[in-house]
Design an enzyme around this catalytic site. Structure first.
Site, PDB file in Angstrom:
ATOM      1  CD  GLU A 159      -4.651  -0.335 -20.696  1.00 48.20           C
ATOM      2  OE1 GLU A 159      -4.914  -1.575 -20.984  1.00 48.20           O
ATOM      3  OE2 GLU A 159      -5.623   0.166 -20.435  1.00 48.20           O
TER       4      GLU A 159
ATOM      5  CG  HIS B 208      10.440 -18.762  -0.654  1.00 50.05           C
ATOM      6  ND1 HIS B 208      10.949 -19.483   0.163  1.00 50.05           N
ATOM      7  CD2 HIS B 208       9.632 -18.020   0.373  1.00 50.05           C
ATOM      8  CE1 HIS B 208      10.894 -19.179   1.524  1.00 50.05           C
ATOM      9  NE2 HIS B 208      10.172 -18.153   1.741  1.00 50.05           N
TER      10      HIS B 208
ATOM     11  CE  LYS C 208      -8.344  -4.030 -28.019  1.00 48.05           C
ATOM     12  NZ  LYS C 208      -9.242  -2.944 -27.521  1.00 48.05           N
TER      13      LYS C 208
END
Ligand code: PA5
Length: 427
Positions: free
Chosen positions: A283, A304, A418
C-alpha cells in the site's frame, strides 16, 4: 538486532547503479528525519517510539491480562492495517496447539456471510462442560466507517447484546479520536474506547492500541515487543546503514526490471508476518505506476507450488527470506522403530537443522536460477526480536518509497474499489 545480507542480490548491480540508488535512499532517510518528505504529517509511528506512552502500555497490559485470564473467545474485528499487525505478531509468537488464554478469532476482514454465520454458530455453541462461551469483541477501524468491518461489527454487536447482560463491557472500540460513525455508536452505547493517533496510518499502527491490545490478550508481552522496537529505533537512529543498503538495493533492482518481491520463510509462524509486510510495502509503494509487488510464500510448503516458477520462470523476481537464526524446538527425527521408510540417514538430526539445510539448499538453487536473494536475520523468535523487525520494516518501507519519489503514507488507489462498490450497493 536485525541483520540483512544483500550480497547475493548486490551482484546483479553495477557499482554505479547501486551508488546512485544509495544516494536516493540517503535523501529519503534525511527527508524522513527532517520531516521534509511527502506525507510528513503521518510520522507518529516514529514519535511513539521516541517518546513511549508507558501509561497506555501499562493500561493495555493490564486489560489484556484481565481478558486473557477470564474470556473464552476474543474477536478482533478489523481489516488491513487494523488487523494484520496483531495477527502477524500473534501467529509468530503464540504456539498454535498449546491452550493459553482465549481463542483469538478474526472478523471484519471480508464480507463472507457464510463465515459470519458459522462464527455465530460457533460462539453460540456451549463449551464441553455445557456452559456458555464468554466472548469479548474488539472492533478496530481508524476511519470508523469501513464497510467490511462495520457490517461484521453489526452482526457481532447484535449477538453480544442479545447474549450477555454486561454487553457494554464486552465491546471495546479502537478508533480515531473523533472521526467516523463508530464514534457516534461509542457515544450512544458507552463502549470502552482506545484512540488511534491521527498521525499514525493504519498499516503503521501495530504498535498502537490497534495491535497491542489483541497481542496482550494473546498472552504476549507487549512491553517486550515495544522494547524491541524502541531499541531498534535507537540503534537505527544512530546508524541506519543496514536499512539504507537494503532500500538502495530494492530501488536499483526495481530500475532494472524487478517487479515482484517474494517474502518467504521456512518458519510457518512467520507467514502472517509476511502478510503484514505485504500490506505495509504494497500500500505504500504501489503508486504512480511504480513499485515492486510484494508476494508471500511459506517454505518448504510453497516450493511444491511456486518453486518451479521461482527457479525457472520469468526473471523479474527478488526473493527475501525471513530467517530465524536460533530456533529452540529440539525435536529430532525418531529412531528405535522399524520404520522401513529409508530415512535412517536422518535419525537423530534435529528438525531445525534439516529445515536450515533445506533453506540453504533453496537459496543455493535459486541463486543458480539467477534470482537476486536477500536474507533478513533475526536472532530468535521472541517478542523483542519481532518488535525490532516491525520497526526495521517500517523504516525500510518509508525510506525505499521516498527514494521512488512517492508518498509512502497515503493509499488513494484503495478508494477506487470502494467508490465502485458503494455505487453498486446504491449508496
Ligand atoms: O493502512 C491503511 O490505512 C489501511 O489498510 C487501513 O488500515 C484499512 O483500510 C482499514 O481502515 P480502517 O481502520 O479505517 O477501517
Amino acid at each position: 538486532m536485525i541483520k540483512a545480507n544483500i550480497s547475493r542480490a548486490r551482484k546483479f548491480l553495477t557499482d554505479q547503479e547501486y551508488i546512485h540508488a544509495h544516494s536516493l535512499a540517503k535523501k529519503g532517510l534525511n527527508d524522513l528525519r527532517q520531516r521534509t518528505g511527502l506525507g510528513s504529517e503521518r510520522l507518529g509511528w516514529r514519535d511513539l517510539l521516541e517518546k513511549p506512552n508507558l501509561d497506555l502500555l501499562a493500561q493495555l497490559t493490564q486489560l489484556g491480562k484481565k481478558i486473557h485470564d477470564s474470556v473464552d473467545v476474543f474477536i478482533v474485528c478489523g481489516i488491513g492495517g487494523s488487523y494484520l499487525g496483531a495477527k502477524a505478531v500473534i501467529d509468530a509468537l503464540k504456539p498454535p496447539f498449546t491452550p493459553n488464554g482465549p481463542e483469538i478469532l478474526f472478523a471484519g476482514h471480508h464480507m463472507s456471510g457464510a463465515y459470519l454465520k458459522d462464527l455465530l454458530l460457533y460462539l453460540k455453541t456451549s463449551k464441553a462442560d455445557g456452559s456458555r462461551k464468554s466472548v469479548v469483541l474488539n472492533v478496530i477501524s481508524k476511519s470508523g466507517n469501513t464497510l467490511e468491518t462495520a457490517l461484521s461489527f453489526r452482526v457481532l454487536r447484535k449477538f453480544i447484546h442479545e447474549e450477555f447482560d454486561d454487553a457494554v463491557e464486552r465491546i471495546i472500540c479502537t478508533t480515531s479520536e473523533q472521526d467516523g460513525v463508530l464514534n457516534e455508536v461509542i457515544e450512544k452505547e458507552g463502549y470502552q474506547k482506545f484512540i488511534i493517533p491521527s498521525d499514525v496510518g493504519g498499516r503503521f499502527s501495530v504498535l498502537t492500541s490497534v495491535g497491542l491490545l489483541p497481542i496482550a490478550v494473546a498472552g504476549i508481552s507487549i512491553e517486550e515487543l515495544f522494547e524491541g522496537a524502541v531499541s531498534n529505533y535507537k540503534l537505527l537512529e544512530e546508524n541506519a546503514d543496514v536499512v539504507l543498503e537494503y532500500a538502495a538495493l530494492r530501488n536499483a533492482l526495481h530500475s532494472k526490471g524487478i517487479t515482484i518481491d517474494i517474502f518467504a520463510s521456512f518458519e510457518p509462524e512467520l507467514l502472517s508476518f509476511g502478510r503484514w509486510i505485504q500490506q505495509l510495502l504494497g500500500e505504500s509503494e504501489g503508486k504512480d505506476g511504480k513499485g515492486i509487488f510484494p508476494a508471500v510464500a511459506g517454505f518448504s510448503t510453497d516450493l511444491h507450488s511456486l518453486g518451479q516458477f521461482i527457479q525457472d520462470g520469468t526473471r523479474s523476481l527478488l526473493e527475501t527470506f525471513l530467517v530465524v537464526d536460533q530456533v529452540d524446538t529440539q525435536l529430532s527425527v525418531p529412531s528405535g522403530f522399524d520404520f522401513g521408510d529409508g530415512l535412517e540417514y536422518l535419525e537423530g538430526d534435529s528438525f531445525h537443522s534439516i529445515n536450515s539445510k533445506a533453506e540453504l539448499g533453496t537459496i543455493e538453487a535459486h541463486c543458480e536460477g539467477q534470482v537476486p536473494i536477500v536474507t533478513i536475520h533475526m536472532p530468535e523468535l521472541t517478542a523483542k526480536s519481532i518488535g525490532a523487525l516491525i520497526y526495521f520494516y517500517e523504516l525500510l518501507t518509508s525510506i525505499f518509497v521516498y527514494s521512488l519519489g512517492i508518498n509512502p503514507f497515503n493509499q488513494p488507489g484503495v478508494e477506487d474499489y470502494k467508490k465502485a462498490m458503494y455505487r453498486l450497493l446504491g449508496n
